[in-house]
Write an enzyme that holds these catalytic residues in place. Structure first.
Site, PDB file in Angstrom:
ATOM      1  N   SER A  22       0.809  -1.195  -0.018  1.00 35.84           N
ATOM      2  CA  SER A  22      -0.146   0.043   0.019  1.00 35.84           C
ATOM      3  C   SER A  22       0.973   1.350  -0.021  1.00 35.84           C
ATOM      4  O   SER A  22       1.583   1.578  -0.855  1.00 35.84           O
ATOM      5  CB  SER A  22      -1.034  -0.040   1.221  1.00 35.84           C
ATOM      6  N   ASP A 272      -9.196  -5.730  -5.058  1.00 32.24           N
ATOM      7  CA  ASP A 272      -8.463  -4.650  -4.298  1.00 32.24           C
ATOM      8  C   ASP A 272      -9.345  -3.591  -4.604  1.00 32.24           C
ATOM      9  O   ASP A 272      -9.048  -2.990  -5.906  1.00 32.24           O
ATOM     10  CB  ASP A 272      -6.900  -4.402  -4.496  1.00 32.24           C
ATOM     11  N   HIS A 310      -7.297  -5.742  -0.545  1.00 32.30           N
ATOM     12  CA  HIS A 310      -5.992  -4.680  -0.114  1.00 32.30           C
ATOM     13  C   HIS A 310      -5.650  -5.344   1.269  1.00 32.30           C
ATOM     14  O   HIS A 310      -6.564  -5.120   2.414  1.00 32.30           O
ATOM     15  CB  HIS A 310      -6.835  -3.586   0.061  1.00 32.30           C
TER      16      HIS A 310
END
Ligand SMILES: [Ca+2]
Length: 380
Positions: A22, A272, A310
């Site tokens: 991320s 995601d 995610h």
């Protein structure tokens, strides 16, 4: 490096690796570009490499979900996922709850005409009618998430937009689930409360993040109605977003890193909906356009993981011994091949081959559906 050298008494480390996901993935790619001499290998998971662009796209999704009646509750998200699986689960040859050929699913799934358990997914006349169907307002919000955001203004980073998210097949934070990752997944996906002003505690993570970014980092007005700001046409705030883009959107020049012999492992979960895998596809494609596919293949591998979201996923919570793969490549000259990912939540212990983008894992038609050897990476 000095402290490590002193502590072990054997001089500086021989190799230096960086791994992150991320924002950590953005840091990883930023390091590879800005300090290529410092790192021998980089692992970047679901990188928010063009973070300002991603935030603007997430804000567009929040505004769509904030429209009257547009927010699908967790029960409706579970219904949507069942409808997607009816249409797309078997494209990869096995009904395992994982959509492995996402681009094909994206091409054929339409929530307005899809069926679930023999009934239309869309409510009769498109009007809200409880948890057994989706209204036109909810379908419109989901379709917005699936489509690209266009910046109708200048960003100094050069970014002109952000791709949509792979909504079809993603959990989105669906109803039920006893897994410890279920609350985190829901938090990072659509949350439990509709985006509104003031932003409720259960709103989607991206709604809460952008509310603060817009109030404190863009307008510098804590009373500003963040949901009133159109990220595609921000009016007087365009120049501020442009300034922020030079800090938050990372470039795509890895020439120095490659020349020095650095190796990069990229990976992204297909489902995601916070940082889109389609954006990492664009990053990889830009590298190929700039350097040529063969040279990129000398130092980069990009894997997409079906079902993974995610950071966490109740569908396929991907784990991968990426550090061993990186060490073998950097220290032994052995490029990654036949990599395997293991699910720890959806069906704990099941394995799939990690497929190099744009390939995806297709069931061979026989063999243990939880064994990686029962799947082949294919482009079609
Ligand atoms: Ca499947």
């Amino acid at each position: 490096m000095f402290l490590i050298g002193r502590h072990y008494g054997r001089g500086a480390p021989k190799k230096a690796y960086f791994a992150g996901g991320s924002t950590g993935g953005r840091e990883a790619l930023s390091l590879a570009q800005r300090w290529p001499g410092d790192w021998d290998g980089i692992i970047a998971w679901y990188p928010a490499w063009n973070q300002l662009s991603a935030m603007l796209a997430g804000h567009r999704a929040s505004r769509a979900l904030a429209q009257p009646g547009a927010y699908p509750n967790p029960a409706k998200r579970a219904l949507l996922r069942r409808a997607v699986l009816e249409t797309c689960d078997l494209i990869d040859g096995v009904a395992d709850g994982v959509v492995s050929h996402q681009s094909q699913c994206n091409a054929i799934f339409d929530p307005a005409v899809a069926q679930v358990a023999g009934a239309p997914l869309r409510c009769t006349g498109g009007t809200e009618a409880g948890d057994a169907c989706l209204s036109d307002a909810q379908i419109a919000a989901l379709n917005t998430m699936n489509t690209a955001t266009r910046f109708n203004f200048f960003l100094a980073s050069g970014s002109s937009g952000y791709p949509g998210y792979n909504v079809w097949g993603a959990s989105l934070g669906a109803a039920a689930g006893s897994s410890p990752v279920h609350p985190i997944e829901t938090f990072l996906n659509l949350g439990t409360e509709q985006p509104a002003m003031p932003v409720p505690a259960g709103a989607p993570y991206i709604t809460k993040q952008l509310d603060q970014v817009i109030k404190l980092g863009v307008t510098r007005n804590p009373a500003f109605d963040s949901l009133a700001l159109d990220p595609e046409n921000p009016g007087p705030w365009a120049s501020r977003f442009s300034a922020l883009s030079t800090m938050l959107d990372v470039g795509t020049d890895l020439t120095a890193f490659a020349t020095r012999g650095g190796k990069l492992l990229l990976a992204h979960g297909v489902s995601d909906v916070l940082v889109s895998a389609r954006a990492t596809e664009q990053y990889y494609q830009r590298l190929q356009a700039q350097m040529g596919a063969a040279r990129v293949n000398d130092f980069v591998r990009y894997y997409e993981v079906p079902g993974y979201g995610h950071a966490v996923s109740t569908v396929f919570n991907a784990t991968w011994d990426s550090l061993t793969a990186l060490e073998n490549w950097v220290e032994r000259g052995s490029a990654p091949r036949d990599q395997i990912t293991t699910d720890t939540v959806g069906v704990p212990g099941r394995q799939r081959p990690l497929c190099e983008y744009p390939a995806w894992p297709r069931y061979r038609g026989a063999g243990d559906v939880n064994a990686a050897a029962s799947f082949v990476c294919t482009n079609r």
